[in-house]
Design a protein around this motif. Structure first.
Motif, PDB file in Angstrom:
ATOM      1  N   CYS A 189       7.004  -4.441   7.701  1.00  0.00           N
ATOM      2  CA  CYS A 189       7.587  -3.265   7.055  1.00  0.00           C
ATOM      3  C   CYS A 189       8.177  -2.360   8.129  1.00  0.00           C
ATOM      4  CB  CYS A 189       6.483  -2.544   6.284  1.00  0.00           C
ATOM      5  SG  CYS A 189       6.965  -0.925   5.685  1.00  0.00           S
ATOM      6  N   CYS A 205       5.575   1.170   7.915  1.00  0.00           N
ATOM      7  CA  CYS A 205       4.154   1.124   8.287  1.00  0.00           C
ATOM      8  C   CYS A 205       3.839  -0.084   9.174  1.00  0.00           C
ATOM      9  CB  CYS A 205       3.278   1.140   7.048  1.00  0.00           C
ATOM     10  SG  CYS A 205       3.410  -0.344   6.039  1.00  0.00           S
ATOM     11  N   CYS A 210       7.598  -2.289   2.596  1.00  0.00           N
ATOM     12  CA  CYS A 210       6.646  -2.919   1.684  1.00  0.00           C
ATOM     13  C   CYS A 210       6.572  -2.124   0.379  1.00  0.00           C
ATOM     14  CB  CYS A 210       5.275  -3.009   2.342  1.00  0.00           C
ATOM     15  SG  CYS A 210       4.496  -1.409   2.601  1.00  0.00           S
ATOM     16  N   CYS A 263       5.256   1.567   0.702  1.00  0.00           N
ATOM     17  CA  CYS A 263       6.234   2.509   1.244  1.00  0.00           C
ATOM     18  C   CYS A 263       7.384   2.703   0.265  1.00  0.00           C
ATOM     19  CB  CYS A 263       6.732   2.011   2.582  1.00  0.00           C
ATOM     20  SG  CYS A 263       5.431   1.947   3.820  1.00  0.00           S
TER      21      CYS A 263
HETATM   22 ZN   LIG Z   1       5.121  -0.252   4.494  1.00  0.00          ZN
END
Ligand SMILES: [Zn+2]
Length: 51
Positions: free
Chosen positions: A4, A7, A29, A32
């Motif tokens: 991602c 994150c 992802c 997020c």
């Molecule tokens: Zn993420």
């Protein structure tokens, strides 16, 4: 697996999105994505799935 862009958690599925905060396309992802989808100027550009 790819990470991602926000994150850095590895996953097989990412969502191509941008918003007022992320002005260029990023892959994120699902977690997020939930946050970004509430931001201003949010747009969705597809899903990336790895086999
Ligand atoms: Zn993420």
């Amino acid at each position: 697996m790819k990470k991602c862009n926000i994150c850095h958690k590895p996953d097989k599925t990412h969502y191509r999105v941008k918003s007022i905060i992320h002005k260029h396309w990023i892959f994120c992802c699902k977690e997020c994505w939930n946050q970004i989808s509430t931001q201003k100027n949010y747009s969705y550009g597809g899903t990336r799935k790895l086999k």
